[in-house]
Scaffold this motif. Structure first.
Motif, PDB file in Angstrom:
ATOM      1  N   ASP A 186      52.525 -53.310 -24.485  1.00 50.86           N
ATOM      2  CA  ASP A 186      52.577 -52.814 -25.866  1.00 50.86           C
ATOM      3  C   ASP A 186      53.561 -53.613 -26.701  1.00 50.86           C
ATOM      4  O   ASP A 186      53.335 -53.837 -27.903  1.00 50.86           O
ATOM      5  CB  ASP A 186      52.990 -51.340 -25.857  1.00 50.86           C
ATOM      6  N   SER A 187      54.645 -54.107 -26.027  1.00 49.89           N
ATOM      7  CA  SER A 187      55.621 -54.893 -26.795  1.00 49.89           C
ATOM      8  C   SER A 187      55.028 -56.215 -27.239  1.00 49.89           C
ATOM      9  O   SER A 187      55.295 -56.688 -28.339  1.00 49.89           O
ATOM     10  CB  SER A 187      56.879 -55.125 -25.952  1.00 49.89           C
ATOM     11  N   ALA A 188      54.191 -56.839 -26.374  1.00 50.31           N
ATOM     12  CA  ALA A 188      53.561 -58.106 -26.763  1.00 50.31           C
ATOM     13  C   ALA A 188      52.611 -57.887 -27.918  1.00 50.31           C
ATOM     14  O   ALA A 188      52.499 -58.722 -28.822  1.00 50.31           O
ATOM     15  CB  ALA A 188      52.821 -58.693 -25.576  1.00 50.31           C
ATOM     16  N   ILE A 189      51.850 -56.746 -27.900  1.00 50.17           N
ATOM     17  CA  ILE A 189      50.938 -56.472 -29.016  1.00 50.17           C
ATOM     18  C   ILE A 189      51.721 -56.206 -30.291  1.00 50.17           C
ATOM     19  O   ILE A 189      51.363 -56.667 -31.386  1.00 50.17           O
ATOM     20  CB  ILE A 189      50.043 -55.262 -28.669  1.00 50.17           C
ATOM     21  N   ALA A 190      52.848 -55.468 -30.140  1.00 51.46           N
ATOM     22  CA  ALA A 190      53.650 -55.163 -31.322  1.00 51.46           C
ATOM     23  C   ALA A 190      54.319 -56.396 -31.881  1.00 51.46           C
ATOM     24  O   ALA A 190      54.618 -56.474 -33.077  1.00 51.46           O
ATOM     25  CB  ALA A 190      54.709 -54.110 -30.973  1.00 51.46           C
ATOM     26  N   ALA A 191      54.571 -57.430 -30.980  1.00 54.18           N
ATOM     27  CA  ALA A 191      55.252 -58.636 -31.455  1.00 54.18           C
ATOM     28  C   ALA A 191      54.362 -59.487 -32.322  1.00 54.18           C
ATOM     29  O   ALA A 191      54.841 -60.341 -33.068  1.00 54.18           O
ATOM     30  CB  ALA A 191      55.744 -59.449 -30.259  1.00 54.18           C
ATOM     31  N   ALA A 192      53.053 -59.382 -32.199  1.00 56.72           N
ATOM     32  CA  ALA A 192      52.148 -60.192 -33.019  1.00 56.72           C
ATOM     33  C   ALA A 192      52.229 -59.728 -34.468  1.00 56.72           C
ATOM     34  O   ALA A 192      52.017 -58.547 -34.757  1.00 56.72           O
ATOM     35  CB  ALA A 192      50.730 -60.073 -32.498  1.00 56.72           C
ATOM     36  N   PRO A 193      52.555 -60.600 -35.396  1.00 55.46           N
ATOM     37  CA  PRO A 193      52.632 -60.192 -36.815  1.00 55.46           C
ATOM     38  C   PRO A 193      51.270 -59.747 -37.333  1.00 55.46           C
ATOM     39  O   PRO A 193      50.241 -60.334 -36.981  1.00 55.46           O
ATOM     40  CB  PRO A 193      53.146 -61.458 -37.514  1.00 55.46           C
ATOM     41  N   GLN A 194      51.298 -58.706 -38.175  1.00 57.17           N
ATOM     42  CA  GLN A 194      50.060 -58.140 -38.679  1.00 57.17           C
ATOM     43  C   GLN A 194      49.458 -58.958 -39.814  1.00 57.17           C
ATOM     44  O   GLN A 194      48.248 -58.877 -40.058  1.00 57.17           O
ATOM     45  CB  GLN A 194      50.318 -56.700 -39.176  1.00 57.17           C
ATOM     46  N   ASP A 195      50.267 -59.728 -40.501  1.00 54.98           N
ATOM     47  CA  ASP A 195      49.771 -60.481 -41.650  1.00 54.98           C
ATOM     48  C   ASP A 195      49.325 -61.889 -41.282  1.00 54.98           C
ATOM     49  O   ASP A 195      49.011 -62.691 -42.169  1.00 54.98           O
ATOM     50  CB  ASP A 195      50.852 -60.558 -42.737  1.00 54.98           C
ATOM     51  N   LYS A 196      49.297 -62.235 -39.967  1.00 56.09           N
ATOM     52  CA  LYS A 196      48.887 -63.555 -39.540  1.00 56.09           C
ATOM     53  C   LYS A 196      47.968 -63.423 -38.352  1.00 56.09           C
ATOM     54  O   LYS A 196      47.932 -62.387 -37.682  1.00 56.09           O
ATOM     55  CB  LYS A 196      50.088 -64.422 -39.162  1.00 56.09           C
ATOM     56  N   VAL A 197      47.278 -64.523 -38.065  1.00 49.53           N
ATOM     57  CA  VAL A 197      46.461 -64.587 -36.874  1.00 49.53           C
ATOM     58  C   VAL A 197      47.214 -65.407 -35.837  1.00 49.53           C
ATOM     59  O   VAL A 197      47.705 -66.491 -36.127  1.00 49.53           O
ATOM     60  CB  VAL A 197      45.075 -65.200 -37.171  1.00 49.53           C
ATOM     61  N   THR A 198      47.358 -64.822 -34.635  1.00 45.19           N
ATOM     62  CA  THR A 198      48.095 -65.466 -33.547  1.00 45.19           C
ATOM     63  C   THR A 198      47.162 -65.639 -32.372  1.00 45.19           C
ATOM     64  O   THR A 198      46.563 -64.671 -31.891  1.00 45.19           O
ATOM     65  CB  THR A 198      49.305 -64.623 -33.131  1.00 45.19           C
ATOM     66  N   VAL A 199      47.068 -66.875 -31.876  1.00 44.08           N
ATOM     67  CA  VAL A 199      46.185 -67.206 -30.760  1.00 44.08           C
ATOM     68  C   VAL A 199      47.019 -67.876 -29.675  1.00 44.08           C
ATOM     69  O   VAL A 199      47.702 -68.876 -29.940  1.00 44.08           O
ATOM     70  CB  VAL A 199      45.033 -68.122 -31.194  1.00 44.08           C
ATOM     71  N   GLN A 200      46.964 -67.300 -28.438  1.00 50.76           N
ATOM     72  CA  GLN A 200      47.637 -67.897 -27.290  1.00 50.76           C
ATOM     73  C   GLN A 200      46.580 -68.392 -26.328  1.00 50.76           C
ATOM     74  O   GLN A 200      45.719 -67.623 -25.893  1.00 50.76           O
ATOM     75  CB  GLN A 200      48.539 -66.875 -26.592  1.00 50.76           C
ATOM     76  N   VAL A 201      46.633 -69.664 -25.984  1.00 48.17           N
ATOM     77  CA  VAL A 201      45.670 -70.300 -25.097  1.00 48.17           C
ATOM     78  C   VAL A 201      46.388 -70.662 -23.808  1.00 48.17           C
ATOM     79  O   VAL A 201      47.380 -71.394 -23.829  1.00 48.17           O
ATOM     80  CB  VAL A 201      45.047 -71.550 -25.739  1.00 48.17           C
ATOM     81  N   SER A 202      45.915 -70.177 -22.643  1.00 43.92           N
ATOM     82  CA  SER A 202      46.509 -70.458 -21.340  1.00 43.92           C
ATOM     83  C   SER A 202      45.456 -71.063 -20.424  1.00 43.92           C
ATOM     84  O   SER A 202      44.254 -70.830 -20.605  1.00 43.92           O
ATOM     85  CB  SER A 202      47.089 -69.189 -20.709  1.00 43.92           C
ATOM     86  N   ALA A 203      45.939 -71.823 -19.428  1.00 41.32           N
ATOM     87  CA  ALA A 203      45.034 -72.456 -18.459  1.00 41.32           C
ATOM     88  C   ALA A 203      45.493 -72.085 -17.055  1.00 41.32           C
ATOM     89  O   ALA A 203      46.019 -72.937 -16.326  1.00 41.32           O
ATOM     90  CB  ALA A 203      45.002 -73.955 -18.657  1.00 41.32           C
ATOM     91  N   PRO A 204      45.310 -70.845 -16.600  1.00 40.13           N
ATOM     92  CA  PRO A 204      45.766 -70.447 -15.263  1.00 40.13           C
ATOM     93  C   PRO A 204      44.848 -70.930 -14.148  1.00 40.13           C
ATOM     94  O   PRO A 204      45.284 -71.024 -12.996  1.00 40.13           O
ATOM     95  CB  PRO A 204      45.774 -68.931 -15.350  1.00 40.13           C
TER      96      PRO A 204
END
Length: 280
Positions: A186-204
């Protein structure tokens, strides 16, 4: 009978041989005449000037310029008129004070001995001096170093705590966040700003080439994402993605995981905006 000297014995001695002896100049003149030579002949043969020849024959040796030259002229003229010059020179020396005494050798030797000698540089003394300087410098350095060590030991003995070096903290690796597993917190979701689009790309699961642009088409990233790496992109409106191997990629958009069920090796073109993640 008288015991003392007779008056005849008191009379001065009369040297008759000196009066009857022919002078040097007269002897040379008589020999020249007997040889049938003129003064000019003798002067030409001996290169003695006519005036000096006339003066010598008149027993005047002043024009000769000294006893040495006079004896030389007598010897030369005697040979020219066929006379033995030895007796004439001896007679001249007896009549004019004899041969001058030779210069004693001792004064010349003393003058030569006290003459200062020129000596070259004393390289031996210079080398010894240089060695002494080097030894002194080495000794001074060793003594100074020993005093420094003793001062350090005494300071430790008195209770001063020596400084200990701290181990260097490891440099944090940039752009390598831990690969997310499962749903984000929930903290990671809350950390994403609401007025911007945030995309995290990972290669596990492997590596993949990706490209990311903002809403103006400006390139945010274009390159190879290695296994275990991740990239995060933000924009005020929109993020455009191209995934070269979508099956190796995990996506989190605005803090939420995208379950795209991408096939390995598939190329995907995706667009994400603000709000709920919706694949473009």
């Amino acid at each position: 009978m008288s015991i003392g000297n007779s008056p005849e014995d008191e009379r001065p001695f009369h040297d008759e041989s000196r009066e009857t002896r022919t002078s040097v100049g007269r002897a040379l003149q008589q020999a020249r005449i007997a040889a049938g030579l003129t003064v000019d002949d003798v002067s030409s043969a001996t290169r003695v000037r006519i005036a000096i020849v006339h003066a010598i024959e008149a027993d005047d040796f002043t024009p000769c310029g000294g006893d040495v030259y006079a004896r030389g002229h007598i010897r030369t003229l005697a040979k020219a008129v066929h006379l033995d010059p030895g007796p004439l020179i001896s007679q001249y020396e007896a009549e004019h004070g004899g041969r001058p005494a030779p210069t004693p050798a001792a004064p010349l030797f003393e003058a030569e001995r006290i003459r200062p000698e020129r000596r070259g540089p004393n390289w031996t003394a210079a080398m010894v001096a240089a060695i002494v300087v080097v030894i002194g410098f080495v000794g001074f350095t060793a003594f100074k170093s020993g005093n420094t060590d003793s001062d350090a030991k005494s300071s430790v003995a008195e209770g001063s705590t020596p400084a200990t070096s701290k181990p260097a903290s490891p440099t944090p690796t940039k752009d390598k966040p831990a690969a997310p597993t499962g749903e984000p917190s929930d903290s990671a979701i809350a950390a994403a700003p609401q007025d911007k689009v945030t995309v995290q790309v990972s290669a596990p699961n492997g590596r993949s080439w990706i490209s990311a642009k903002d809403h103006n088409g400006r390139m945010l990233f274009d390159g190879l994402l290695k296994k275990g790496d991740s990239k995060t992109f933000q924009d005020s409106t929109k993020i455009n993605l191209i995934l070269g191997d979508a099956g190796a990629i995990e996506l989190y958009v605005n803090g939420k995981k995208i379950d795209g069920n991408f096939r390995p090796g598939a190329v995907q073109r995706l667009t994400y905006t603000k709000g709920d993640p919706v694949a473009g």
